[in-house]
Design an enzyme around this catalytic site. Structure first.
Site, PDB file in Angstrom:
ATOM      1  N   LYS A  49      31.846  66.422  55.755  1.00 52.66           N
ATOM      2  CA  LYS A  49      31.124  65.277  56.281  1.00 52.66           C
ATOM      3  C   LYS A  49      30.805  65.461  57.768  1.00 52.66           C
ATOM      4  O   LYS A  49      30.000  64.734  58.337  1.00 52.66           O
ATOM      5  CB  LYS A  49      31.995  64.010  56.146  1.00 52.66           C
ATOM      6  CG  LYS A  49      32.464  63.713  54.758  1.00 52.66           C
ATOM      7  CD  LYS A  49      33.452  62.533  54.796  1.00 52.66           C
ATOM      8  CE  LYS A  49      34.180  62.420  53.480  1.00 52.66           C
ATOM      9  NZ  LYS A  49      35.344  61.509  53.599  1.00 52.66           N
ATOM     10  N   GLY A  50      31.475  66.416  58.380  1.00 50.73           N
ATOM     11  CA  GLY A  50      31.442  66.524  59.839  1.00 50.73           C
ATOM     12  C   GLY A  50      30.070  66.702  60.462  1.00 50.73           C
ATOM     13  O   GLY A  50      29.831  66.252  61.576  1.00 50.73           O
ATOM     14  N   GLU A 109      26.427  73.006  60.903  1.00 51.60           N
ATOM     15  CA  GLU A 109      27.874  72.761  60.972  1.00 51.60           C
ATOM     16  C   GLU A 109      28.183  71.920  62.207  1.00 51.60           C
ATOM     17  O   GLU A 109      27.479  72.022  63.224  1.00 51.60           O
ATOM     18  CB  GLU A 109      28.627  74.097  61.116  1.00 51.60           C
ATOM     19  CG  GLU A 109      28.912  74.795  59.810  1.00 51.60           C
ATOM     20  CD  GLU A 109      30.089  74.166  59.056  1.00 51.60           C
ATOM     21  OE1 GLU A 109      30.466  73.009  59.353  1.00 51.60           O
ATOM     22  OE2 GLU A 109      30.616  74.837  58.164  1.00 51.60           O
ATOM     23  N   ASP A 113      35.156  77.168  63.452  1.00 56.42           N
ATOM     24  CA  ASP A 113      36.532  77.327  63.915  1.00 56.42           C
ATOM     25  C   ASP A 113      37.003  78.733  63.501  1.00 56.42           C
ATOM     26  O   ASP A 113      36.723  79.705  64.197  1.00 56.42           O
ATOM     27  CB  ASP A 113      37.332  76.209  63.222  1.00 56.42           C
ATOM     28  CG  ASP A 113      38.594  75.838  63.949  1.00 56.42           C
ATOM     29  OD1 ASP A 113      39.152  76.676  64.650  1.00 56.42           O
ATOM     30  OD2 ASP A 113      39.035  74.689  63.795  1.00 56.42           O
ATOM     31  N   LYS A 141      34.487  77.378  68.496  1.00 57.63           N
ATOM     32  CA  LYS A 141      35.769  77.683  69.154  1.00 57.63           C
ATOM     33  C   LYS A 141      36.061  79.159  68.898  1.00 57.63           C
ATOM     34  O   LYS A 141      36.762  79.500  67.939  1.00 57.63           O
ATOM     35  CB  LYS A 141      36.884  76.860  68.524  1.00 57.63           C
ATOM     36  CG  LYS A 141      37.060  75.458  69.052  1.00 57.63           C
ATOM     37  CD  LYS A 141      38.318  74.867  68.415  1.00 57.63           C
ATOM     38  CE  LYS A 141      38.484  73.420  68.753  1.00 57.63           C
ATOM     39  NZ  LYS A 141      39.593  72.813  67.962  1.00 57.63           N
ATOM     40  N   PHE A 162      42.049  69.974  70.525  1.00 59.96           N
ATOM     41  CA  PHE A 162      41.808  69.150  69.337  1.00 59.96           C
ATOM     42  C   PHE A 162      40.735  68.113  69.666  1.00 59.96           C
ATOM     43  O   PHE A 162      41.001  67.115  70.318  1.00 59.96           O
ATOM     44  CB  PHE A 162      43.100  68.463  68.892  1.00 59.96           C
ATOM     45  CG  PHE A 162      43.061  68.081  67.442  1.00 59.96           C
ATOM     46  CD1 PHE A 162      41.956  67.433  66.896  1.00 59.96           C
ATOM     47  CD2 PHE A 162      44.113  68.400  66.608  1.00 59.96           C
ATOM     48  CE1 PHE A 162      41.906  67.108  65.557  1.00 59.96           C
ATOM     49  CE2 PHE A 162      44.080  68.075  65.261  1.00 59.96           C
ATOM     50  CZ  PHE A 162      42.969  67.421  64.739  1.00 59.96           C
ATOM     51  N   ASP A 169      36.418  64.621  62.875  1.00 58.32           N
ATOM     52  CA  ASP A 169      37.475  63.655  62.582  1.00 58.32           C
ATOM     53  C   ASP A 169      38.874  64.206  62.811  1.00 58.32           C
ATOM     54  O   ASP A 169      39.066  65.410  62.939  1.00 58.32           O
ATOM     55  CB  ASP A 169      37.390  63.226  61.121  1.00 58.32           C
ATOM     56  CG  ASP A 169      37.930  64.308  60.167  1.00 58.32           C
ATOM     57  OD1 ASP A 169      37.563  65.494  60.347  1.00 58.32           O
ATOM     58  OD2 ASP A 169      38.723  63.981  59.280  1.00 58.32           O
ATOM     59  N   ARG A 175      35.052  59.697  63.626  1.00 62.44           N
ATOM     60  CA  ARG A 175      33.747  60.356  63.413  1.00 62.44           C
ATOM     61  C   ARG A 175      32.611  59.624  64.120  1.00 62.44           C
ATOM     62  O   ARG A 175      31.620  60.237  64.503  1.00 62.44           O
ATOM     63  CB  ARG A 175      33.422  60.438  61.917  1.00 62.44           C
ATOM     64  CG  ARG A 175      34.309  61.387  61.110  1.00 62.44           C
ATOM     65  CD  ARG A 175      33.662  61.661  59.770  1.00 62.44           C
ATOM     66  NE  ARG A 175      34.578  62.164  58.758  1.00 62.44           N
ATOM     67  CZ  ARG A 175      34.855  63.459  58.567  1.00 62.44           C
ATOM     68  NH1 ARG A 175      34.298  64.367  59.334  1.00 62.44           N
ATOM     69  NH2 ARG A 175      35.684  63.828  57.613  1.00 62.44           N
TER      70      ARG A 175
HETATM   71  C1  PRP Z   1      35.477  71.359  59.173  1.00 68.30           C
HETATM   72  C2  PRP Z   1      34.105  71.538  59.790  1.00 68.30           C
HETATM   73  C3  PRP Z   1      33.626  72.855  59.235  1.00 68.30           C
HETATM   74  C4  PRP Z   1      34.903  73.619  59.011  1.00 68.30           C
HETATM   75  C5  PRP Z   1      35.090  74.614  60.107  1.00 68.30           C
HETATM   76  O1  PRP Z   1      35.332  70.754  57.937  1.00 68.30           O
HETATM   77  O2  PRP Z   1      33.254  70.482  59.427  1.00 68.30           O
HETATM   78  O3  PRP Z   1      32.903  72.686  58.042  1.00 68.30           O
HETATM   79  O4  PRP Z   1      35.989  72.675  59.025  1.00 68.30           O
HETATM   80  O5  PRP Z   1      36.288  75.315  59.946  1.00 68.30           O
HETATM   81  P1  PRP Z   1      36.368  76.887  59.703  1.00 68.30           P
HETATM   82  O6  PRP Z   1      35.425  77.522  60.671  1.00 68.30           O
HETATM   83  O7  PRP Z   1      37.821  77.189  60.032  1.00 68.30           O
HETATM   84  O8  PRP Z   1      36.042  77.169  58.293  1.00 68.30           O
HETATM   85  P2  PRP Z   1      36.522  69.983  57.203  1.00 68.30           P
HETATM   86  O9  PRP Z   1      37.030  70.840  56.084  1.00 68.30           O
HETATM   87  O10 PRP Z   1      37.532  69.516  58.203  1.00 68.30           O
HETATM   88  O11 PRP Z   1      35.779  68.757  56.519  1.00 68.30           O
HETATM   89  P3  PRP Z   1      34.954  67.562  57.211  1.00 68.30           P
HETATM   90  O12 PRP Z   1      33.657  68.168  57.687  1.00 68.30           O
HETATM   91  O13 PRP Z   1      34.748  66.581  56.104  1.00 68.30           O
HETATM   92  O14 PRP Z   1      35.770  67.004  58.362  1.00 68.30           O
END
Ligand code: PRP
Length: 192
Positions: A49-50, A109, A113, A141, A162, A169, A175
């Protein structure tokens, strides 16, 4: 237009990126992307959802709007036993190969991360026959990377703090904050 600073949420230690700084960068990047995708009927795919908040602003900043631009969404989640991620990414959504085949896919995205989610999604779209795939991210990051992943378009590189807000979120909270801020450690680590 009169702008007012939003009240700082009590759980936020520090505003890393103000609403104004985000808006200015998104506007700039939107125009850059629009120029590169003119005539390419881009398929803009956001990860739920991010990325929703960023994507909503980004596509409106893509001026002039590339003809044939369409929006789609996918859901991606890491899964594994217990609290340690397996590094595998599960994908779900309504996108069929016929929707992707021959299209210039722009994956949106909120944050890169480890890089696993973006890499898995880009591979997935390539396998579905996309004409091209590219990644745009609000944040990156690099300190957290476990797989090579360099966004093609990036708004901001951030330190390993963080961060929440503008779509990001913690436990589904924060969010809707219009800025990106650093969450107080007390909010995610129980008091010792
Ligand atoms: C988060 C963010 C990315 C992913 C990045 O999603 O939205 O899609 O993690 O992390 P990575 O580079 O380590 O793969 P999350 O799974 O937290 O879901 P959300 O978007 O619903 O918060």
């Amino acid at each position: 237009m009169v702008t007012s600073s939003p009240t700082l949420h009590p759980d936020i230690d520090e505003v890393l990126l103000t609403q104004e700084a985000i808006a200015a960068r998104v506007a700039q990047l939107g125009r850059e992307i629009a120029a590169q995708y003119a005539g390419k009927r881009p398929l803009v795919v956001g990860t739920l959802k991010g990325a929703v908040v960023f994507m909503a602003d980004l596509v409106r900043a893509m001026e002039p709007t590339p003809e044939g631009l369409q929006l789609e969404f996918v859901r991606a989640s890491s899964y594994g036993a217990g609290t340690v991620s397996s590094g595998k990414v599960a994908l779900s959504g309504t996108l069929a190969p016929a929707d992707v085949e021959g299209r210039h896919v722009l994956l949106v995205e909120d944050i890169v991360d480890s890089g696993r989610t973006a890499v898995a999604l880009l591979e997935h779209f390539k396998a579905m026959g996309a004409a091209s795939v590219a990644l745009v991210s609000l944040l990156s990051k690099p300190a957290r990377r476990t797989v090579p992943c360099e966004p093609d378009f990036l708004c901001f590189e951030v330190e390993d703090k963080f961060v929440v807000g503008y779509g990001l979120d913690f436990d589904e909270q924060y969010r809707s904050l219009p800025y990106v801020g650093v969450l107080r450690p007390a909010c995610y680590s129980p008091a010792e």
